[in-house]
Scaffold this active site. Structure first.
Site, PDB file in Angstrom:
ATOM      1  N   ASN A 191     -34.922  29.410   0.301  1.00 23.97           N
ATOM      2  CA  ASN A 191     -34.095  30.598   0.541  1.00 23.97           C
ATOM      3  C   ASN A 191     -34.870  31.779   1.129  1.00 23.97           C
ATOM      4  O   ASN A 191     -34.261  32.696   1.677  1.00 23.97           O
ATOM      5  CB  ASN A 191     -33.434  30.979  -0.800  1.00 23.97           C
ATOM      6  CG  ASN A 191     -32.766  32.321  -0.768  1.00 23.97           C
ATOM      7  OD1 ASN A 191     -31.684  32.459  -0.204  1.00 23.97           O
ATOM      8  ND2 ASN A 191     -33.404  33.342  -1.338  1.00 23.97           N
TER       9      ASN A 191
ATOM     10  N   SER B 269     -27.124  30.378   7.442  1.00 25.75           N
ATOM     11  CA  SER B 269     -26.439  31.647   7.713  1.00 25.75           C
ATOM     12  C   SER B 269     -25.294  31.330   8.662  1.00 25.75           C
ATOM     13  O   SER B 269     -25.308  30.279   9.324  1.00 25.75           O
ATOM     14  CB  SER B 269     -27.427  32.606   8.389  1.00 25.75           C
ATOM     15  OG  SER B 269     -26.762  33.710   8.965  1.00 25.75           O
TER      16      SER B 269
ATOM     17  N   TYR C 183     -34.070  34.679  14.838  1.00 23.88           N
ATOM     18  CA  TYR C 183     -33.391  34.420  13.555  1.00 23.88           C
ATOM     19  C   TYR C 183     -32.299  33.358  13.716  1.00 23.88           C
ATOM     20  O   TYR C 183     -32.235  32.395  12.945  1.00 23.88           O
ATOM     21  CB  TYR C 183     -32.792  35.728  13.032  1.00 23.88           C
ATOM     22  CG  TYR C 183     -32.110  35.587  11.696  1.00 23.88           C
ATOM     23  CD1 TYR C 183     -32.848  35.387  10.541  1.00 23.88           C
ATOM     24  CD2 TYR C 183     -30.715  35.645  11.592  1.00 23.88           C
ATOM     25  CE1 TYR C 183     -32.223  35.249   9.308  1.00 23.88           C
ATOM     26  CE2 TYR C 183     -30.093  35.513  10.359  1.00 23.88           C
ATOM     27  CZ  TYR C 183     -30.855  35.314   9.222  1.00 23.88           C
ATOM     28  OH  TYR C 183     -30.234  35.167   8.001  1.00 23.88           O
ATOM     29  N   ALA C 184     -31.463  33.521  14.756  1.00 27.98           N
ATOM     30  CA  ALA C 184     -30.378  32.553  14.976  1.00 27.98           C
ATOM     31  C   ALA C 184     -30.956  31.174  15.281  1.00 27.98           C
ATOM     32  O   ALA C 184     -30.447  30.163  14.780  1.00 27.98           O
ATOM     33  CB  ALA C 184     -29.476  33.022  16.107  1.00 27.98           C
TER      34      ALA C 184
ATOM     35  N   SER D 102     -33.798  30.015  14.211  1.00 28.45           N
ATOM     36  CA  SER D 102     -34.339  29.462  12.957  1.00 28.45           C
ATOM     37  C   SER D 102     -33.219  28.925  12.074  1.00 28.45           C
ATOM     38  O   SER D 102     -33.347  27.873  11.456  1.00 28.45           O
ATOM     39  CB  SER D 102     -35.162  30.517  12.208  1.00 28.45           C
ATOM     40  OG  SER D 102     -34.342  31.511  11.609  1.00 28.45           O
ATOM     41  N   LYS D 103     -32.097  29.639  12.025  1.00 23.48           N
ATOM     42  CA  LYS D 103     -31.011  29.216  11.131  1.00 23.48           C
ATOM     43  C   LYS D 103     -30.248  28.012  11.705  1.00 23.48           C
ATOM     44  O   LYS D 103     -29.770  27.171  10.942  1.00 23.48           O
ATOM     45  CB  LYS D 103     -30.073  30.387  10.840  1.00 23.48           C
ATOM     46  CG  LYS D 103     -30.732  31.499  10.008  1.00 23.48           C
ATOM     47  CD  LYS D 103     -31.224  30.985   8.645  1.00 23.48           C
ATOM     48  CE  LYS D 103     -31.780  32.081   7.760  1.00 23.48           C
ATOM     49  NZ  LYS D 103     -32.247  31.572   6.456  1.00 23.48           N
TER      50      LYS D 103
HETATM   51  N1  LIG Z   1     -28.481  39.353   3.695  1.00 23.43           N
HETATM   52  C1  LIG Z   1     -27.772  38.735   4.612  1.00 23.43           C
HETATM   53  O1  LIG Z   1     -26.927  39.337   5.295  1.00 23.43           O
HETATM   54  C2  LIG Z   1     -27.938  37.256   4.826  1.00 23.43           C
HETATM   55  C3  LIG Z   1     -26.916  36.550   5.479  1.00 23.43           C
HETATM   56  C4  LIG Z   1     -27.058  35.185   5.691  1.00 23.43           C
HETATM   57  C5  LIG Z   1     -28.202  34.543   5.270  1.00 23.43           C
HETATM   58  N2  LIG Z   1     -29.187  35.253   4.645  1.00 23.43           N
HETATM   59  C6  LIG Z   1     -30.384  34.516   4.236  1.00 23.43           C
HETATM   60  O2  LIG Z   1     -30.495  34.563   2.841  1.00 23.43           O
HETATM   61  C7  LIG Z   1     -31.854  34.398   2.461  1.00 23.43           C
HETATM   62  C8  LIG Z   1     -32.205  35.441   1.431  1.00 23.43           C
HETATM   63  O3  LIG Z   1     -32.036  36.714   2.023  1.00 23.43           O
HETATM   64  P1  LIG Z   1     -31.592  37.998   1.203  1.00 23.43           P
HETATM   65  O4  LIG Z   1     -30.432  38.579   1.897  1.00 23.43           O
HETATM   66  O5  LIG Z   1     -31.521  37.708  -0.241  1.00 23.43           O
HETATM   67  O6  LIG Z   1     -32.842  38.932   1.571  1.00 23.43           O
HETATM   68  P2  LIG Z   1     -33.974  39.630   0.692  1.00 23.43           P
HETATM   69  O7  LIG Z   1     -34.808  40.363   1.684  1.00 23.43           O
HETATM   70  O8  LIG Z   1     -33.349  40.376  -0.408  1.00 23.43           O
HETATM   71  O9  LIG Z   1     -34.781  38.374   0.110  1.00 23.43           O
HETATM   72  C9  LIG Z   1     -35.610  37.579   0.908  1.00 23.43           C
HETATM   73  C10 LIG Z   1     -36.842  37.248   0.088  1.00 23.43           C
HETATM   74  O10 LIG Z   1     -37.689  36.348   0.844  1.00 23.43           O
HETATM   75  C11 LIG Z   1     -39.026  36.694   0.553  1.00 23.43           C
HETATM   76  N3  LIG Z   1     -39.940  36.211   1.571  1.00 23.43           N
HETATM   77  C12 LIG Z   1     -40.028  36.603   2.864  1.00 23.43           C
HETATM   78  N4  LIG Z   1     -41.039  35.957   3.480  1.00 23.43           N
HETATM   79  C13 LIG Z   1     -41.603  35.137   2.563  1.00 23.43           C
HETATM   80  C14 LIG Z   1     -42.702  34.235   2.587  1.00 23.43           C
HETATM   81  N5  LIG Z   1     -43.455  34.060   3.682  1.00 23.43           N
HETATM   82  N6  LIG Z   1     -42.995  33.542   1.464  1.00 23.43           N
HETATM   83  C15 LIG Z   1     -42.272  33.722   0.338  1.00 23.43           C
HETATM   84  N7  LIG Z   1     -41.233  34.577   0.240  1.00 23.43           N
HETATM   85  C16 LIG Z   1     -40.898  35.282   1.352  1.00 23.43           C
HETATM   86  C17 LIG Z   1     -38.992  38.226   0.488  1.00 23.43           C
HETATM   87  O11 LIG Z   1     -40.128  38.764  -0.168  1.00 23.43           O
HETATM   88  C18 LIG Z   1     -37.693  38.492  -0.237  1.00 23.43           C
HETATM   89  O12 LIG Z   1     -37.864  38.614  -1.627  1.00 23.43           O
HETATM   90  C19 LIG Z   1     -32.665  34.480   3.760  1.00 23.43           C
HETATM   91  O13 LIG Z   1     -33.024  33.180   4.168  1.00 23.43           O
HETATM   92  C20 LIG Z   1     -31.688  35.068   4.751  1.00 23.43           C
HETATM   93  O14 LIG Z   1     -31.938  34.649   6.067  1.00 23.43           O
HETATM   94  C21 LIG Z   1     -29.076  36.587   4.407  1.00 23.43           C
END
Ligand SMILES: NC(=O)c1ccc[n+]([C@@H]2O[C@H](COP(=O)([O-])OP(=O)(O)OC[C@H]3O[C@@H](n4cnc5c(N)ncnc54)[C@H](O)[C@@H]3O)[C@@H](O)[C@H]2O)c1
Length: 259
Positions: A90, A143, A156-157, A159-160
């Site tokens: 995640n 995503s 980002y797109a 990667s997802k």
């Molecule tokens: N927030 C959104 O709108 C959204 C929408 C769709 C998908 N996502 C996906 O959900 C997932 C979680 O995102 P979120 O919204 O909770 O964001 P967030 O920023 O709250 O959490 C992401 C976490 O990933 C950790 N992280 C980043 N790089 C890292 C690394 N190299 N090693 C270990 N940990 C690492 C960060 O420290 C952070 O705690 C992500 O993959 C994101 O792409 C988010």
């Protein structure tokens, strides 16, 4: 798997947002959570909150783009619990640029390393443990940007979309091992991930954002639904509420042959 009770669940990106919400939900249902994040202080705080609510959790600081640190997460979970039942890949990062020319190549590589390669490496490291335990489930956070074009997030797109391909192919590869592989595909979620700016405020007014707890429920569903593998579960906000829909996996078929 019809309950999370005593299941060993490795959750990455667990210091914040969706990962933290999933860790708290899973721990609340009796799982033994391994909360991994590059932000060790945040991961510790997640574990502390999970335990304060009566759950079991252990935090580990790890930059998952580093293979040795990813291996330390899997080894740590095995040393502590002797098994892994659920892997929730995640962790993620995002940067926005209007054009391809403005997208830095080193940033592209960093986003692909974090959002896609680390998911592959962690799956590769965890699969032998899942297999030894008689099966399990991998849930990857993709995503809606993994299903459609994104206006200003090229790397980002990409990667997802890669996470969707990784999920679907691993699901086929691991089917006979009793390991299910699914992806959750959320639209915008109200976490620190969102990059402030006028476009964000425009989105907030137009549709609003999901709460991380609403996405955690989707992750839970993908973990527990025994009939689901190769599933893509989209979560969107519709009329102020979270709406969950399974995406029909598309079949690539030629629309017209070029002479
Ligand atoms: N927030 C959104 O709108 C959204 C929408 C769709 C998908 N996502 C996906 O959900 C997932 C979680 O995102 P979120 O919204 O909770 O964001 P967030 O920023 O709250 O959490 C992401 C976490 O990933 C950790 N992280 C980043 N790089 C890292 C690394 N190299 N090693 C270990 N940990 C690492 C960060 O420290 C952070 O705690 C992500 O993959 C994101 O792409 C988010």
């Amino acid at each position: 798997m019809n309950t999370l009770r005593n299941k060993v669940c490795v959750i990455t990106g667990a210091a914040s947002g969706i990962g933290r919400a999933t860790a708290l939900l899973f721990a609340g249902e009796g799982a033994q959570v391994v909360a991994a994040d590059i932000n060790g202080v945040g991961a510790e705080e997640t574990a502390r909150r999970a335990m304060a609510a009566g759950g079991k959790a252990w935090a580990i600081a790890a930059d998952l783009t580093d293979r040795a640190q990813a291996a330390a997460v899997v080894d740590g979970a095995m040393r502590r619990h002797g098994r892994i039942d659920v892997l929730h890949n995640n962790a993620g990062v995002v940067r926005l640029h209007e054009t391809v020319e403005e997208t830095p190549e080193d940033e592209w590589r960093w986003i692909l390393e974090t959002n896609l390669t680390s998911y592959f490496v962690l799956a590769k490291l965890a699969v032998p443990a899942l297999r030894r335990g008689g099966g399990g489930v991998i849930i990857n956070t993709a995503s809606t940007a993994g299903l459609q074009a994104s206006r200003d997030a090229l790397a980002y797109a990409a990667s997802k979309h890669g996470v969707v391909g990784l999920t679907r192919t691993l699901a086929v590869m691991l089917r006979t091992d009793g390991i299910r592989v699914n992806a959750v595909c959320p639209a915008g979620v109200d976490t620190p991930f969102l990059i402030p700016g006028p476009r964000l405020e425009e989105r907030r007014r137009a549709t609003g954002f999901l709460q991380p707890e609403e996405v955690a429920l989707a992750v839970r569903h993908l973990a527990l639904a025994e009939n689901l593998t190769d599933a893509l579960l989209m979560v969107q906000r519709v009329e102020g509420k979270a709406a969950y829909s399974l995406i029909e996996p598309w079949a690539a078929k030629p629309i017209a042959l070029l002479e």
